[in-house]
Scaffold this active site. Structure first.
Site, PDB file in Angstrom:
ATOM      1  CG  ASP A  68     -14.408  16.305   6.593  1.00  0.00           C
ATOM      2  OD1 ASP A  68     -15.202  15.357   6.530  1.00  0.00           O
ATOM      3  OD2 ASP A  68     -14.612  17.320   7.284  1.00  0.00           O
ATOM      4  CD  GLU A  95     -22.451  13.472   8.398  1.00  0.00           C
ATOM      5  OE1 GLU A  95     -21.222  13.546   8.266  1.00  0.00           O
ATOM      6  OE2 GLU A  95     -23.234  13.346   7.433  1.00  0.00           O
ATOM      7  CG  HIS A  96     -21.188  14.276  14.457  1.00  0.00           C
ATOM      8  ND1 HIS A  96     -20.489  15.204  15.192  1.00  0.00           N
ATOM      9  CD2 HIS A  96     -21.852  14.983  13.507  1.00  0.00           C
ATOM     10  CE1 HIS A  96     -20.756  16.412  14.725  1.00  0.00           C
ATOM     11  NE2 HIS A  96     -21.573  16.312  13.688  1.00  0.00           N
ATOM     12  CB  THR A  97     -19.509   7.446  12.813  1.00  0.00           C
ATOM     13  OG1 THR A  97     -19.449   7.923  11.469  1.00  0.00           O
ATOM     14  CG2 THR A  97     -20.942   7.145  13.182  1.00  0.00           C
ATOM     15  CD  GLU A 131     -10.257  21.674   9.984  1.00  0.00           C
ATOM     16  OE1 GLU A 131      -9.798  21.451   8.845  1.00  0.00           O
ATOM     17  OE2 GLU A 131     -11.423  22.038  10.177  1.00  0.00           O
ATOM     18  CB  SER A 139     -14.716  18.786   3.315  1.00  0.00           C
ATOM     19  OG  SER A 139     -15.382  18.022   4.245  1.00  0.00           O
TER      20      SER A 139
HETATM   21  C1  GLA Z   1     -17.060  17.500  10.074  1.00  0.00           C
HETATM   22  C2  GLA Z   1     -15.728  16.921  10.545  1.00  0.00           C
HETATM   23  C3  GLA Z   1     -15.639  15.427  10.237  1.00  0.00           C
HETATM   24  C4  GLA Z   1     -16.867  14.684  10.739  1.00  0.00           C
HETATM   25  C5  GLA Z   1     -18.148  15.398  10.317  1.00  0.00           C
HETATM   26  C6  GLA Z   1     -19.387  14.792  10.936  1.00  0.00           C
HETATM   27  O1  GLA Z   1     -17.132  17.464   8.688  1.00  0.00           O
HETATM   28  O2  GLA Z   1     -14.663  17.582   9.912  1.00  0.00           O
HETATM   29  O3  GLA Z   1     -14.454  14.894  10.792  1.00  0.00           O
HETATM   30  O4  GLA Z   1     -16.814  14.493  12.124  1.00  0.00           O
HETATM   31  O5  GLA Z   1     -18.127  16.774  10.652  1.00  0.00           O
HETATM   32  O6  GLA Z   1     -19.586  13.518  10.454  1.00  0.00           O
END
Ligand code: GLA
Length: 389
Positions: free
Chosen positions: A177, A36-38, A165, A130
């Site tokens: 996503d 996550e957030h990587t 986006e 998503s």
């Molecule tokens: C959202 C963003 C993704 C990702 C996640 C965290 O879903 O759209 O690109 O950064 O947060 O992992």
């Protein structure tokens, strides 16, 4: 579910345009197992495409007009032209995802045709699954098929959707996503290296269930908090003298303990350790080692709570309830951007009833709602689907 979305998209198209569409396409939402957030730090993610999707029906027109009807918004209509700059639509946020994809494709010089579109989907909105990426990718694929853009690869399609986006909608999301929605593989999670966008399918072992539990906590301030996390990661990378946190080492991070601002330091620690966990988790899943996978998911959640600070108390509680019900044979963690939304659990199929019962008995959101449970199956990414339902 697919058939329902398809029949709704078809009915919506016929109702709005009094004609049948040339094509139907669909693109799924996703659940991220770990990582996550990587993605915007050039790191690793391990999502799978899920059995909720957006369907787009399309038919070309003889002029440069695009008309769009949204079945999920009471047949709301949008209309714009392709022979002039495409403006934002302040009062209809959903329309900007569609406009954004057209605008990005036009800016790339792709030859676009006027068309009528209808949209129907069932990806829960604001849940961290998503829905926006699935809409963008479905629209992109619909345009690709109706405009004869055969050479466009799935990776390019995902990049276009992401750019829509970033630049048009204004959320600085990474590529995860859109890429999993475009390239998911049935029965598999996808280990994505967000630096070169290479993907490795990892089979979900026989007898393993993936559970999505919506906390029914409404996400607040998501975009600003998200963009703030991105800025903190950039600051940490700059301090460590690397282009992105993917290149930072744990030793370099330790050495910067006293010079880097504490918040940025912890953000960086999350990213570094999460990358390691994600690669290890892909191996554990491949090996059918749910004990290791579960441990990695627990560490991931703790890191999101303590270092990245993107969880909320109700989500932490939901993760605890699930982890206790599952025991060591699997794990649970928040999935997606954070601040509410869904928890994902990976567990033996035989443990699903006890996990569901525990959520039902013990979980309530702050405003008293129970969790919404969905057992998902990884599905294929975006594709053309038959026009008959
Ligand atoms: C959202 C963003 C993704 C990702 C996640 C965290 O879903 O759209 O690109 O950064 O947060 O992992």
């Amino acid at each position: 579910m697919t058939a329902t979305n398809r029949s709704r998209a078809l009915a919506s198209f016929v109702g709005a345009f009094d004609a049948t569409p040339d094509i139907l396409v669909q693109a799924p939402g996703r659940v991220n197992l770990i990582g996550e957030h990587t993605d915007y730090n050039d790191g690793f993610v391990l999502p799978c495409a899920i059995d909720f999707q957006t369907v787009v029906a399309a038919r070309v027109r003889d002029d440069a007009v695009v008309r769009v009807v949204a079945a999920d918004f009471n047949q709301a209509l949008d209309e714009f032209r392709l022979d002039a700059p495409i403006p934002h639509k302040a009062k209809q946020p959903w329309a900007n995802y569609v406009r954004g994809v057209f605008a990005v494709m036009a800016a790339r010089g792709l030859p676009l045709r006027g068309m009528n579109l209808s949209i129907a989907g069932d990806v829960p909105r604001g849940a961290g699954l998503s829905s926006s990426a699935s809409l963008e990718v479905a629209v992109g694929l619909g345009i690709q098929h109706t405009s004869g853009l055969d050479a466009l690869s799935r990776t390019e399609l995902a990049r276009i959707a992401q750019q829509a986006e970033n630049d048009f909608v204004g959320c600085q999301c990474g590529i995860m996503d859109q890429l999993i929605s475009a390239q998911g593989s049935a029965g598999h999670a996808l280990l994505i290296d967000c630096r070169d966008l290479s993907t490795t399918p990892v089979p979900v072992p026989e007898g393993t269930a993936i559970l999505i539990v919506h906390s029914n906590v409404r996400r607040g301030l998501v975009d600003s908090a998200y963009n703030e996390r991105r800025a903190q990661c950039r600051e940490a990378a700059a301090h460590l003298g690397v282009a992105s946190l993917r290149d930072a080492t744990r030793d370099a991070l330790e050495a910067a303990r006293d010079t880097l601002d504490d918040v940025c330091w912890r953000r960086a620690r999350h990213v570094l350790t999460e990358n390691e966990r994600t690669v290890a988790a892909a191996q554990a899943l491949r090996d059918g080692d749910l004990v290791t996978l579960g441990r990695l998911m627990a560490h991931s959640h703790r890191s999101m709570r303590q270092d990245f600070e993107i969880t909320v108390p109700a989500i932490d509680r939901l993760v605890d309830i699930l982890q206790q019900a599952i025991g060591p044979q699997g794990g649970a963690r928040m999935t997606g951007g954070g601040f509410g939304g869904c928890v994902v659990a990976v567990l033996p199929e035989t443990a699903v009833p006890q996990a569901v019962a525990a959520v039902q008995a013990q979980y309530r959101s702050p405003d008293g709602q129970p969790g919404t449970v969905h057992v998902t199956t990884p599905v294929d990414g975006a594709q053309r689907v038959p026009r008959t339902v």
